[in-house]
Design a protein around this motif. Structure first.
Motif, PDB file in Angstrom:
ATOM      1  N   ASP A 164       0.832  -1.211   0.000  1.00 47.50           N
ATOM      2  CA  ASP A 164       0.000   0.000   0.000  1.00 47.50           C
ATOM      3  C   ASP A 164       0.863   1.255   0.000  1.00 47.50           C
ATOM      4  OD1 ASP A 164       0.426  -0.872   2.926  1.00 47.50           O
ATOM      5  OD2 ASP A 164      -0.155   1.239   3.103  1.00 47.50           O
ATOM      6  N   GLY A 165       2.044   1.166   0.597  1.00 41.66           N
ATOM      7  CA  GLY A 165       2.999   2.256   0.567  1.00 41.66           C
ATOM      8  C   GLY A 165       2.712   3.411   1.506  1.00 41.66           C
ATOM      9  N   THR A 166       1.588   3.386   2.198  1.00 41.55           N
ATOM     10  CA  THR A 166       1.169   4.551   2.979  1.00 41.55           C
ATOM     11  C   THR A 166       1.870   4.661   4.328  1.00 41.55           C
ATOM     12  OG1 THR A 166      -0.642   3.346   4.044  1.00 41.55           O
ATOM     13  CG2 THR A 166      -1.136   4.455   1.943  1.00 41.55           C
ATOM     14  N   GLY A 167       2.166   3.516   4.945  1.00 38.00           N
ATOM     15  CA  GLY A 167       2.670   3.522   6.310  1.00 38.00           C
ATOM     16  C   GLY A 167       1.558   3.530   7.344  1.00 38.00           C
ATOM     17  N   LEU A 168       0.311   3.680   6.900  1.00 33.77           N
ATOM     18  CA  LEU A 168      -0.827   3.725   7.830  1.00 33.77           C
ATOM     19  C   LEU A 168      -0.959   2.432   8.619  1.00 33.77           C
ATOM     20  CD1 LEU A 168      -3.539   5.406   5.541  1.00 33.77           C
ATOM     21  CD2 LEU A 168      -2.235   6.482   7.396  1.00 33.77           C
ATOM     22  N   LEU A 169      -0.577   1.325   8.007  1.00 38.00           N
ATOM     23  CA  LEU A 169      -0.762   0.025   8.655  1.00 38.00           C
ATOM     24  C   LEU A 169       0.271  -0.244   9.745  1.00 38.00           C
ATOM     25  CD1 LEU A 169      -1.768  -2.124   5.550  1.00 38.00           C
ATOM     26  CD2 LEU A 169      -3.243  -1.086   7.279  1.00 38.00           C
ATOM     27  N   PHE A 170       1.207   0.684   9.930  1.00 40.14           N
ATOM     28  CA  PHE A 170       2.176   0.580  11.018  1.00 40.14           C
ATOM     29  C   PHE A 170       1.651   1.195  12.316  1.00 40.14           C
ATOM     30  CE2 PHE A 170       5.878   0.512   7.833  1.00 40.14           C
ATOM     31  CZ  PHE A 170       6.082  -0.844   7.997  1.00 40.14           C
ATOM     32  N   SER A 171       0.444   1.718  12.317  1.00 41.53           N
ATOM     33  CA  SER A 171      -0.033   2.518  13.457  1.00 41.53           C
ATOM     34  C   SER A 171       0.068   1.769  14.784  1.00 41.53           C
ATOM     35  CB  SER A 171      -1.477   2.989  13.209  1.00 41.53           C
ATOM     36  OG  SER A 171      -2.329   1.883  12.984  1.00 41.53           O
ATOM     37  N   GLU A 172      -0.438   0.542  14.871  1.00 35.89           N
ATOM     38  CA  GLU A 172      -0.385  -0.208  16.126  1.00 35.89           C
ATOM     39  C   GLU A 172       1.038  -0.634  16.462  1.00 35.89           C
ATOM     40  OE1 GLU A 172      -2.742  -0.851  18.426  1.00 35.89           O
ATOM     41  OE2 GLU A 172      -3.965   0.549  17.270  1.00 35.89           O
ATOM     42  N   LEU A 173       1.805  -0.973  15.462  1.00 33.43           N
ATOM     43  CA  LEU A 173       3.197  -1.360  15.692  1.00 33.43           C
ATOM     44  C   LEU A 173       3.977  -0.197  16.303  1.00 33.43           C
ATOM     45  CD1 LEU A 173       5.495  -3.437  15.297  1.00 33.43           C
ATOM     46  CD2 LEU A 173       5.822  -2.490  13.006  1.00 33.43           C
ATOM     47  N   ILE A 174       3.808   0.989  15.759  1.00 33.89           N
ATOM     48  CA  ILE A 174       4.517   2.168  16.248  1.00 33.89           C
ATOM     49  C   ILE A 174       4.146   2.463  17.699  1.00 33.89           C
ATOM     50  CG2 ILE A 174       4.763   4.669  15.981  1.00 33.89           C
ATOM     51  CD1 ILE A 174       6.250   3.157  13.853  1.00 33.89           C
ATOM     52  N   LEU A 175       2.898   2.236  18.050  1.00 32.98           N
ATOM     53  CA  LEU A 175       2.467   2.479  19.430  1.00 32.98           C
ATOM     54  C   LEU A 175       3.198   1.595  20.427  1.00 32.98           C
ATOM     55  CD1 LEU A 175      -1.416   2.911  19.049  1.00 32.98           C
ATOM     56  CD2 LEU A 175       0.271   4.675  19.600  1.00 32.98           C
ATOM     57  N   GLU A 219      11.046   6.990  23.366  1.00 32.58           N
ATOM     58  CA  GLU A 219      12.388   7.579  23.351  1.00 32.58           C
ATOM     59  C   GLU A 219      13.214   7.133  22.149  1.00 32.58           C
ATOM     60  OE1 GLU A 219      12.600   4.037  26.273  1.00 32.58           O
ATOM     61  OE2 GLU A 219      11.198   5.649  25.754  1.00 32.58           O
ATOM     62  N   ILE A 220      12.731   6.142  21.403  1.00 32.27           N
ATOM     63  CA  ILE A 220      13.434   5.688  20.202  1.00 32.27           C
ATOM     64  C   ILE A 220      12.966   6.517  19.013  1.00 32.27           C
ATOM     65  CG2 ILE A 220      13.814   3.763  18.612  1.00 32.27           C
ATOM     66  CD1 ILE A 220      13.527   1.858  20.932  1.00 32.27           C
ATOM     67  N   ASP A 221      13.919   7.155  18.353  1.00 28.27           N
ATOM     68  CA  ASP A 221      13.598   7.959  17.172  1.00 28.27           C
ATOM     69  C   ASP A 221      13.123   7.036  16.058  1.00 28.27           C
ATOM     70  OD1 ASP A 221      13.349  10.136  15.517  1.00 28.27           O
ATOM     71  OD2 ASP A 221      15.492  10.344  15.110  1.00 28.27           O
ATOM     72  N   ARG A 222      12.119   7.487  15.313  1.00 29.24           N
ATOM     73  CA  ARG A 222      11.599   6.651  14.227  1.00 29.24           C
ATOM     74  C   ARG A 222      11.055   7.528  13.103  1.00 29.24           C
ATOM     75  NH1 ARG A 222       7.137   5.824  17.691  1.00 29.24           N
ATOM     76  NH2 ARG A 222       8.787   5.546  19.260  1.00 29.24           N
ATOM     77  N   GLU A 223      11.038   6.965  11.919  1.00 30.63           N
ATOM     78  CA  GLU A 223      10.464   7.647  10.758  1.00 30.63           C
ATOM     79  C   GLU A 223       9.781   6.618   9.882  1.00 30.63           C
ATOM     80  OE1 GLU A 223      11.692  10.511   6.953  1.00 30.63           O
ATOM     81  OE2 GLU A 223      13.241   9.762   8.325  1.00 30.63           O
ATOM     82  N   VAL A 224       8.547   6.907   9.496  1.00 30.01           N
ATOM     83  CA  VAL A 224       7.806   6.039   8.582  1.00 30.01           C
ATOM     84  C   VAL A 224       7.875   6.662   7.190  1.00 30.01           C
ATOM     85  CG1 VAL A 224       5.573   5.021   8.009  1.00 30.01           C
ATOM     86  CG2 VAL A 224       6.266   5.243  10.412  1.00 30.01           C
ATOM     87  N   ILE A 225       8.405   5.921   6.242  1.00 32.21           N
ATOM     88  CA  ILE A 225       8.515   6.399   4.862  1.00 32.21           C
ATOM     89  C   ILE A 225       7.220   6.093   4.122  1.00 32.21           C
ATOM     90  CG2 ILE A 225       9.744   6.160   2.670  1.00 32.21           C
ATOM     91  CD1 ILE A 225      11.458   7.429   4.821  1.00 32.21           C
ATOM     92  N   CYS A 226       6.673   7.079   3.453  1.00 31.73           N
ATOM     93  CA  CYS A 226       5.499   6.870   2.597  1.00 31.73           C
ATOM     94  C   CYS A 226       5.995   6.674   1.166  1.00 31.73           C
ATOM     95  CB  CYS A 226       4.554   8.071   2.679  1.00 31.73           C
ATOM     96  SG  CYS A 226       3.108   7.918   1.597  1.00 31.73           S
ATOM     97  N   LEU A 227       5.841   5.482   0.648  1.00 31.06           N
ATOM     98  CA  LEU A 227       6.318   5.200  -0.707  1.00 31.06           C
ATOM     99  C   LEU A 227       5.553   6.000  -1.753  1.00 31.06           C
ATOM    100  CD1 LEU A 227       6.807   1.313  -0.645  1.00 31.06           C
ATOM    101  CD2 LEU A 227       8.462   3.113  -0.118  1.00 31.06           C
ATOM    102  N   ASN A 228       4.341   6.408  -1.415  1.00 32.64           N
ATOM    103  CA  ASN A 228       3.538   7.160  -2.375  1.00 32.64           C
ATOM    104  C   ASN A 228       4.055   8.577  -2.584  1.00 32.64           C
ATOM    105  OD1 ASN A 228       1.832   4.880  -2.484  1.00 32.64           O
ATOM    106  ND2 ASN A 228       0.732   5.588  -0.689  1.00 32.64           N
ATOM    107  N   GLU A 229       4.996   8.988  -1.745  1.00 31.57           N
ATOM    108  CA  GLU A 229       5.644  10.289  -1.923  1.00 31.57           C
ATOM    109  C   GLU A 229       6.988  10.164  -2.625  1.00 31.57           C
ATOM    110  OE1 GLU A 229       5.877  11.843   2.014  1.00 31.57           O
ATOM    111  OE2 GLU A 229       3.694  12.070   2.220  1.00 31.57           O
TER     112      GLU A 229
END
Length: 224
Positions: free
Chosen positions: A10-21, A26-36
């Motif tokens: 899907d490329g959105t990163g939206l499906l990482f929402s529960e995982l990120i929670l 304190e851990i730095d993170r970035e979700v890449i949106c492939l659609n961009e």
């Protein structure tokens, strides 16, 4: 240390929402949106993501489709990729279903055309509830059929990489992944000799159905 998350098809990163929670704040993170990302091929996408990463040292977490992007990032960034965590992912063609899906016409690549029961079996090993299935539909609906078709072709046409990687890697393997064949995991093991495999109960969308278990693997990789 930063964790860079690369999403599935899907490329959105939206499906990482529960995982990120489940990743400590304190851990730095970035979700890449492939659609961009403007790149079409895996290599082009990796090159543009590498520019975003810059000189930082990162742990790359690649879900499903993005496994080959992670591999290309290892080639481009070298030791700046300290570790890779693959989630139900692959660097070569994942199996026959990918080749079959790649020949589907674009008008069939709409999430509402696939019944819940089929998504539940193929994607969730029968575990996905209605809310989770709708969440997946919503993410896929953000992507046009042309982009989905291209990503399916990218997966189906993947060759087997020839260069081994010295990067330490972990693989989160669902116990009942119907979309990634065992042969594709064997290829990963050949490419990453230090690959460790962590089995987690569930189907292909394991980061969505077992986010706590997946997060533990990722945090361990990022902090040890």
């Amino acid at each position: 240390m930063k964790i860079v998350f690369l999403p599935g098809m899907d490329g959105t990163g939206l499906l990482f929402s529960e995982l990120i929670l489940n990743i400590p704040s304190e851990i730095d993170r970035e979700v890449i949106c492939l659609n961009e990302i403007q790149g079409v091929s895996y290599r082009e996408q990796a090159e543009q993501i590498a520019e975003k990463i810059g000189l930082s040292s990162v742990v790359v977490v690649a879900e499903s489709y993005s496994g080959r992007i992670a591999y290309e990032l290892c080639n481009i960034l070298g030791r700046r990729v300290s570790k890779v965590v693959f989630i139900a992912s692959f660097v070569s063609c994942p199996g026959r279903l990918a080749k079959l899906a790649a020949v589907l016409p674009k008008y069939l690549l709409k999430p509402n055309l696939f019944p819940n029961w089929l998504m539940k079996i193929l994607c969730f090993d029968g575990r996905g509830n209605r809310a989770l299935i709708e969440h997946v539909r919503h993410a896929i609906a953000q992507v046009g059929p042309r982009a989905l078709k291209q990503r399916l072709l990218n997966m189906a046409e993947l060759d087997e990489p020839k260069d081994q990687q010295s990067t330490i890697a972990a693989y989160i393997r669902p116990t009942n992944d119907r979309l990634v064949a065992y042969d594709a995991i064997k290829v990963l093991g050949n490419i990453y000799p230090q690959l460790s495999i962590e089995s987690v109960e569930g189907g292909h969308f394991i980061a969505q159905t077992a986010p706590e278990s997946c997060a533990r693997v990722i945090v361990r990789a990022a902090t040890t």
